[in-house]
Design a protein around this motif. Structure first.
Motif, PDB file in Angstrom:
ATOM      1  N   SER A 192     -12.252   9.531   0.336  1.00 59.98           N
ATOM      2  CA  SER A 192     -11.813  10.323   1.489  1.00 59.98           C
ATOM      3  C   SER A 192     -10.319  10.187   1.727  1.00 59.98           C
ATOM      4  CB  SER A 192     -12.562   9.866   2.735  1.00 59.98           C
ATOM      5  OG  SER A 192     -12.189   8.527   3.038  1.00 59.98           O
ATOM      6  N   GLY A 193      -9.566   9.613   0.783  1.00 54.44           N
ATOM      7  CA  GLY A 193      -8.117   9.514   0.941  1.00 54.44           C
ATOM      8  C   GLY A 193      -7.591   8.196   0.411  1.00 54.44           C
ATOM      9  N   GLY A 194      -6.302   7.949   0.722  1.00 52.69           N
ATOM     10  CA  GLY A 194      -5.648   6.742   0.226  1.00 52.69           C
ATOM     11  C   GLY A 194      -6.216   5.478   0.845  1.00 52.69           C
ATOM     12  N   THR A 195      -6.526   5.529   2.133  1.00 56.88           N
ATOM     13  CA  THR A 195      -7.039   4.339   2.815  1.00 56.88           C
ATOM     14  C   THR A 195      -8.345   3.878   2.178  1.00 56.88           C
ATOM     15  OG1 THR A 195      -5.987   5.004   4.880  1.00 56.88           O
ATOM     16  CG2 THR A 195      -7.811   3.419   5.050  1.00 56.88           C
ATOM     17  N   GLU A 196      -9.238   4.832   1.958  1.00 55.12           N
ATOM     18  CA  GLU A 196     -10.517   4.436   1.357  1.00 55.12           C
ATOM     19  C   GLU A 196     -10.323   3.951  -0.076  1.00 55.12           C
ATOM     20  OE1 GLU A 196     -13.840   7.269   1.376  1.00 55.12           O
ATOM     21  OE2 GLU A 196     -14.721   6.035  -0.195  1.00 55.12           O
ATOM     22  N   ALA A 243      -0.764  -0.740   5.472  1.00 52.78           N
ATOM     23  CA  ALA A 243      -1.839  -1.437   6.190  1.00 52.78           C
ATOM     24  C   ALA A 243      -3.193  -1.272   5.488  1.00 52.78           C
ATOM     25  CB  ALA A 243      -1.929  -0.900   7.614  1.00 52.78           C
ATOM     26  N   ALA A 244      -3.390  -0.158   4.784  1.00 53.67           N
ATOM     27  CA  ALA A 244      -4.673   0.063   4.098  1.00 53.67           C
ATOM     28  C   ALA A 244      -4.930  -1.019   3.054  1.00 53.67           C
ATOM     29  CB  ALA A 244      -4.696   1.445   3.446  1.00 53.67           C
ATOM     30  N   VAL A 245      -3.866  -1.576   2.491  1.00 55.65           N
ATOM     31  CA  VAL A 245      -4.010  -2.675   1.525  1.00 55.65           C
ATOM     32  C   VAL A 245      -3.967  -4.023   2.250  1.00 55.65           C
ATOM     33  CG1 VAL A 245      -2.857  -3.898  -0.376  1.00 55.65           C
ATOM     34  CG2 VAL A 245      -3.134  -1.408  -0.456  1.00 55.65           C
ATOM     35  N   VAL A 286       0.232  -4.325  -5.847  1.00 52.83           N
ATOM     36  CA  VAL A 286       1.628  -3.992  -5.522  1.00 52.83           C
ATOM     37  C   VAL A 286       1.764  -2.475  -5.577  1.00 52.83           C
ATOM     38  CG1 VAL A 286       4.042  -4.185  -6.268  1.00 52.83           C
ATOM     39  CG2 VAL A 286       2.527  -6.168  -6.473  1.00 52.83           C
ATOM     40  N   MET A 287       2.336  -1.891  -4.517  1.00 52.34           N
ATOM     41  CA  MET A 287       2.436  -0.442  -4.427  1.00 52.34           C
ATOM     42  C   MET A 287       3.463   0.115  -5.419  1.00 52.34           C
ATOM     43  SD  MET A 287       4.344  -0.633  -0.718  1.00 52.34           S
ATOM     44  CE  MET A 287       3.345   0.636  -0.012  1.00 52.34           C
ATOM     45  N   LEU A 288       3.319   1.401  -5.741  1.00 54.80           N
ATOM     46  CA  LEU A 288       4.288   2.034  -6.643  1.00 54.80           C
ATOM     47  C   LEU A 288       5.582   2.345  -5.885  1.00 54.80           C
ATOM     48  CD1 LEU A 288       5.090   3.279  -9.319  1.00 54.80           C
ATOM     49  CD2 LEU A 288       3.730   5.290  -8.753  1.00 54.80           C
ATOM     50  N   ASN A 314       7.234   2.375  -1.743  1.00 46.36           N
ATOM     51  CA  ASN A 314       6.952   2.007  -0.349  1.00 46.36           C
ATOM     52  C   ASN A 314       7.006   3.221   0.571  1.00 46.36           C
ATOM     53  OD1 ASN A 314       8.356   0.957   2.450  1.00 46.36           O
ATOM     54  ND2 ASN A 314       6.656  -0.297   1.731  1.00 46.36           N
ATOM     55  N   ASN A 315       6.142   3.232   1.585  1.00 41.49           N
ATOM     56  CA  ASN A 315       6.058   4.381   2.477  1.00 41.49           C
ATOM     57  C   ASN A 315       7.101   4.387   3.577  1.00 41.49           C
ATOM     58  OD1 ASN A 315       4.102   2.156   2.940  1.00 41.49           O
ATOM     59  ND2 ASN A 315       3.904   3.122   4.939  1.00 41.49           N
ATOM     60  N   GLU A 316       7.724   3.249   3.876  1.00 41.98           N
ATOM     61  CA  GLU A 316       8.730   3.251   4.954  1.00 41.98           C
ATOM     62  C   GLU A 316      10.143   3.421   4.402  1.00 41.98           C
ATOM     63  OE1 GLU A 316       8.486   0.313   8.052  1.00 41.98           O
ATOM     64  OE2 GLU A 316       6.314   0.180   7.852  1.00 41.98           O
ATOM     65  N   ALA A 350      -0.531   4.111  -5.284  1.00 44.35           N
ATOM     66  CA  ALA A 350       0.456   5.096  -5.744  1.00 44.35           C
ATOM     67  C   ALA A 350       0.517   6.295  -4.798  1.00 44.35           C
ATOM     68  CB  ALA A 350       0.105   5.549  -7.159  1.00 44.35           C
ATOM     69  N   VAL A 351       0.061   6.092  -3.562  1.00 47.26           N
ATOM     70  CA  VAL A 351      -0.028   7.191  -2.597  1.00 47.26           C
ATOM     71  C   VAL A 351       1.341   7.848  -2.380  1.00 47.26           C
ATOM     72  CG1 VAL A 351      -0.432   7.682  -0.142  1.00 47.26           C
ATOM     73  CG2 VAL A 351      -2.114   6.373  -1.451  1.00 47.26           C
ATOM     74  N   GLN A 352       2.385   7.043  -2.245  1.00 48.86           N
ATOM     75  CA  GLN A 352       3.721   7.621  -2.023  1.00 48.86           C
ATOM     76  C   GLN A 352       4.433   7.924  -3.335  1.00 48.86           C
ATOM     77  OE1 GLN A 352       5.374   8.389   0.842  1.00 48.86           O
ATOM     78  NE2 GLN A 352       3.733   7.757   2.207  1.00 48.86           N
ATOM     79  N   VAL A 397      -4.582   7.233  -5.043  1.00 48.80           N
ATOM     80  CA  VAL A 397      -3.760   8.393  -4.681  1.00 48.80           C
ATOM     81  C   VAL A 397      -4.385   9.124  -3.491  1.00 48.80           C
ATOM     82  CG1 VAL A 397      -2.726   8.825  -6.958  1.00 48.80           C
ATOM     83  CG2 VAL A 397      -4.915   9.883  -6.391  1.00 48.80           C
ATOM     84  N   SER A 398      -3.549   9.892  -2.806  1.00 48.97           N
ATOM     85  CA  SER A 398      -4.003  10.644  -1.632  1.00 48.97           C
ATOM     86  C   SER A 398      -3.467  12.063  -1.725  1.00 48.97           C
ATOM     87  CB  SER A 398      -3.468   9.957  -0.368  1.00 48.97           C
ATOM     88  OG  SER A 398      -3.740  10.757   0.758  1.00 48.97           O
ATOM     89  N   ALA A 399      -4.327  13.062  -1.481  1.00 49.01           N
ATOM     90  CA  ALA A 399      -3.925  14.458  -1.665  1.00 49.01           C
ATOM     91  C   ALA A 399      -2.840  14.898  -0.682  1.00 49.01           C
ATOM     92  CB  ALA A 399      -5.148  15.366  -1.533  1.00 49.01           C
ATOM     93  N   HIS A 400      -2.915  14.415   0.573  1.00 41.71           N
ATOM     94  CA  HIS A 400      -2.009  15.001   1.575  1.00 41.71           C
ATOM     95  C   HIS A 400      -0.566  14.555   1.419  1.00 41.71           C
ATOM     96  CE1 HIS A 400      -1.546  11.771   4.733  1.00 41.71           C
ATOM     97  NE2 HIS A 400      -2.646  11.322   4.159  1.00 41.71           N
ATOM     98  N   LYS A 401      -0.308  13.553   0.583  1.00 44.48           N
ATOM     99  CA  LYS A 401       1.088  13.187   0.296  1.00 44.48           C
ATOM    100  C   LYS A 401       1.670  14.069  -0.800  1.00 44.48           C
ATOM    101  CE  LYS A 401       0.783   9.680   3.089  1.00 44.48           C
ATOM    102  NZ  LYS A 401       1.224   9.864   4.472  1.00 44.48           N
TER     103      LYS A 401
END
Ligand SMILES: Cc1ncc(COP(=O)(O)O)c(C=O)c1O
Length: 370
Positions: free
Chosen positions: A48-52, A84-86, A135-137, A139-141, A168-170, A189-193
């Motif tokens: 259902s997205g990146g968080t899940e 936060a999801a991780v 480790v994220m690909l 960073n979102n901030e 790798a959401v961002q 991954v997340s579609a809305h990004k």
């Protein structure tokens, strides 16, 4: 997406014509997502997205590890700047699962993972005990791209039994995930990004990775994520990824130039402004600036009134802004972090948008400082 939201009502797990049409759409989307992320179709789990996807990676791997190790200690290592999801999934694993510990690895002042510290943590944990390194690909901030290939190499050398996950959401909007996450076992991954629908995403799970499902029931997604598929969401995710892949190189140049114009323009026009990270290691769509002596919440409101939408970080349930754990990990003093905001640029950003921001922001900052 539209036909699968409005016309093809079949259930992808059913056996009649309508069901087959829905199933074919999900499987075509799976093939497309797999190819674009450098995976085999059977390795793609729709979520259902990146968080899940992040939760499934962290809690799924640690759930399996805790069971396998029957209460013996095991460690999940994450960067301190994860979404936060991780981070919350790591904390939940440590709280709920017997024997699980969470170790954080910091970043330098420019927001890039401290690889020496990662090596120390992996060595200290004694290889057999580390189950997961995440480790994220990007960073979102602050937008920093993390040294993933070094993370994979260090983990293989110092903790060969561990699984590597990347959020790798961002990063997926700007980097070729198949290349950037080569050797990684789990990819979110997340579609809305990517300009796709909200509420759709995927987790790549490399063949052979032990993972307990979070959602059980009908056994969909090869027992890794039960529940009737969001057919339109899967189609939307695949289409967004495909469009991004086609335009990524040209867009990175175009949007990177707009971001530079915005950042340089504001650094010139406004006194006491700093960039949070080094632009050389930041994805093209992120411009994170700290305006000293300004309250970021007030700045967001003033800019919003002037038609410029910016982000000041994550709000908690009460609506108040949380202090940024990313800026704190980078050692940014609270006084500076208080005035820090993120401008996000993307596919729909035009030169006129940047000029509008350049006209509006200096005045808003001056007003607040005044
Ligand atoms: C790095 C990162 N990971 C995970 C997420 C969560 O993804 P979603 O909104 O699809 O649940 C986000 C969303 O902002 C993100 O930026």
């Amino acid at each position: 997406m539209a036909p699968f939201a409005a016309q093809v009502f079949g259930h992808p797990s059913g056996h009649h014509r309508q069901a087959r049409a829905a199933r074919q759409a999900v499987e075509d989307a799976r093939d497309q997502v797999a190819e674009l992320l450098g995976a085999a179709p059977g390795e793609v789990v729709f979520t259902s997205g990146g968080t899940e996807a992040d939760n499934l990676a962290v809690l799924g791997v640690l759930g399996a590890a805790a069971r396998r190790r029957a209460g013996q200690e095991t460690v999940v290592v994450s960067s301190a700047i994860e979404h936060a999801a991780v981070l919350e999934a790591c904390r939940a694993a440590a709280a709920r699962l017997p024997g699980v510990e969470h170790a954080l690895v910091g970043v330098d002042t420019l927001g890039v993972l401290d690889l020496e510290r990662l090596a120390e943590v992996l060595a200290e944990a004694l290889d057999a005990r580390v189950s997961l390194v995440t480790v994220m690909l990007a960073n979102n901030e602050v937008g920093t791209v993390q040294p993933l290939s070094d993370v994979v190499a260090l983990t293989r050398r110092l903790a060969p039994g561990a699984v590597v996950h990347t959020d790798a959401v961002q990063g997926a909007a700007w980097l070729d995930v198949a290349l950037a996450a080569r050797g990684v076992d789990l990819i979110s991954v997340s579609a809305h990004k990517l300009g796709g629908p909200k509420g759709a995403g995927a987790l790549v799970v490399r063949e052979g990775t032990e993972l307990e499902p979070l959602v059980v029931g009908g056994g969909q997604e090869r027992e890794r994520r039960a529940g009737t598929h969001d057919v339109a969401g899967a189609v939307g995710l695949a289409t967004a990824l495909a469009l991004v892949a086609k335009e990524r190189d040209a867009e990175a140049v175009r949007v990177g130039a707009l971001r530079d114009r915005l950042a340089d323009g504001l650094l010139d026009a406004v006194p006491s402004v700093t960039e949070a990270a080094d632009r050389k290691s930041v994805v093209p769509g992120t411009c994170h600036l700290c305006f000293e002596g300004v309250d970021r919440e007030e700045l967001v409101v003033l800019l919003d009134e002037a038609g410029v939408c910016v982000s000041a970080g994550a709000a908690c349930a009460s609506g108040a802004l949380e202090p940024s754990h990313v800026l704190a990990a980078m050692g940014v003093p609270a006084r500076i972090a208080r005035g820090s905001i993120r401008f996000s640029l993307g596919h729909t950003t035009s030169p006129a948008d940047v000029e509008r921001a350049l006209a509006v922001v200096p005045e808003a900052v001056a007003r607040l400082r005044g």
